[in-house]
Design a protein around this motif. Sequence first.
Motif: not given
Length: 361
Positions: A84, A146, A142
């Motif tokens: 990420v 995630d 997100r």
Amino acid sequence: MQTQILGLVTPLMALFFAATFAVFWRAGRMRWHVLGFAISYVLFASGFLITHFLPGDAFYLFHATQAFYSLGVTLFLASVCERVGQRIHLGSLAIVYVTSALVLGLTVSLSDDVGPRLVIVNIGYGAMFAMGVTTLLAAQRRNLFDVAIIAVMAFQAADFFIRPTLTLLFEQSIPAAVYRDSIYYSLIGLVLGVKSIATAMVLIGATIAEWAITLRERSERDVLTGLRNRGSFEESMQNIFPRAQAEGYPLSLVVADIDHFKQVNDIWGHQAGDQAITGIGELIGNTVRGCDTAGRIGGEEFCIAVWNCENDPAHRLAERIRQAFAILKHPGLSDNIRLTASFGVATARDGESYEQLFARA
């Protein structure tokens, strides 16, 4: 015999998941974090096997397993965070490991009871996973996967903090010689197996989703340059233009065309022409910002949509690319030959369409 077989279930599952991630990484040409998942599961499996086969009362048992587990956790957390766009602080993880190892060494020298050793190493792993959770929470992206990964990581941290203490409340003391016959050892095999499967399933789902996105993006990319192909570029313009007008941001187009490109193909061949296209494509890709959109819209024609940019700075961007391309060496051409490109720049007017702006540029 049955205990020996059951003790192999968790490491064999870990090796299976390692092979799965390695296949994803290789077949999908995915980013390094997927390979990191594979290697971390190999390290976890090695730790499981060391715990299973070394003598239970060996003084180096916990040191060896802690080393492999800690390496596996570190690589695992680094890979999850890299996925990420975050970087976990490796120095902090090293401090946790060294501190736990020192305290563990002191505990081993003072007592034959493995209970305190279990608490020490598990608290260390819990602290590492807690660092991973806080790092992931700072990431901007997100999506569903995630959130699932953060939840799994939080569960891992909570388990490492709570499980050893609760188990020792029932067993009180666990001599090293009978460690493998203890309730804790039976419980840890089950818990680690469940956690390994749950974590792997979430990561496999996230990896498959990434693979699908990668395949879609590759279908939208020009093979030679890595920029968007014409269809993908024009489709993105259908979204970018209304957004720029609705939000009041200036949007400029930079159009570029390699000069006398037909002569390049005729004199040096199409392979040399492809190398020239690759060169200017890489130059454009390395120059534009992440918020800009660049594409190859013709044989030797390129277009850049420069977000939140008036005409003058867009003109300066075009000039930087023009000058850099004019001195760029091309492997397929003679050493003393340089190519040039012509550029056009225009900034969108109120109510103007992409086609109208492109024609002006």
